[in-house]
Scaffold this motif. Structure first.
Motif: not given
Length: 161
Positions: A49-54, A74-83, A94-97, A104-110
């Motif tokens: 995520i840091r470098t914009g890659k998968f 971004t994780f903190q802001i998106c936490r309710p949406r993620i949960l 677990e990897m699919q999760q 979700i994080v990548k869609n909101n990080i910008n």
């Protein structure tokens, strides 16, 4: 023959920010206890995520350069949406999760990145503000009504007070 890139050295600030992100994801997103650690493939996903890659891979050119603190925000802001998203889904692994969470994080990080940059610019403007030009002149109240000349009205006014 493939040339293996040199390992990237993290600064002390980056190490601290990575540790905060790691612990937040571990406790608040994945709900691991103290005896568990995040698997290496999930860590590579977070670093991706840091470098914009998968997934973090130094053989692939970086697409972005987000600080770990931005990813944490971004994780903190998106936490309710993620949960909320996780509560209604079942995952095969677990990897699919984690892939779903990271999407979700990548869609909101910008958006988070822009919010942080905007706040930093505003803080800088406040710091650079010249407060010497500011003055304060206290206002004094002046009555604009005349004194009541009618005795009956004076009596009514005194009853109201």
């Amino acid at each position: 023959m493939r040339v293996k890139p040199e390992p990237i050295k993290m600064t002390e600030v980056e190490k601290k920010e990575w540790s905060e992100l790691y612990n937040y994801v571990k406790k608040e997103i994945l709900f691991y206890d103290d005896n568990q650690n995040i698997p290496q493939n999930i860590c590579r996903k977070l670093k991706g995520i840091r470098t914009g890659k998968f997934i973090e891979n130094r053989l692939i050119e970086n697409q972005a350069e987000y600080p770990y603190k931005i990813i944490l925000y971004t994780f903190q802001i998106c936490r309710p949406r993620i949960l909320a998203a996780l509560s209604g889904k079942t995952f095969e692994s677990e990897m699919q999760q984690v892939n779903y969470i990271c999407a979700i994080v990548k869609n909101n990080i910008n958006d988070v990145y822009e919010m942080v940059k905007r706040k930093e610019r505003n803080d800088e403007k406040v710091e650079n503000m010249d407060t010497e030009i500011l003055t304060h002149k206290a206002a004094h109240y002046q009555t604009k009504t005349k004194e009541l000349k009618n005795d009956k009205l004076k009596n009514l006014a005194s009853l109201c007070n």
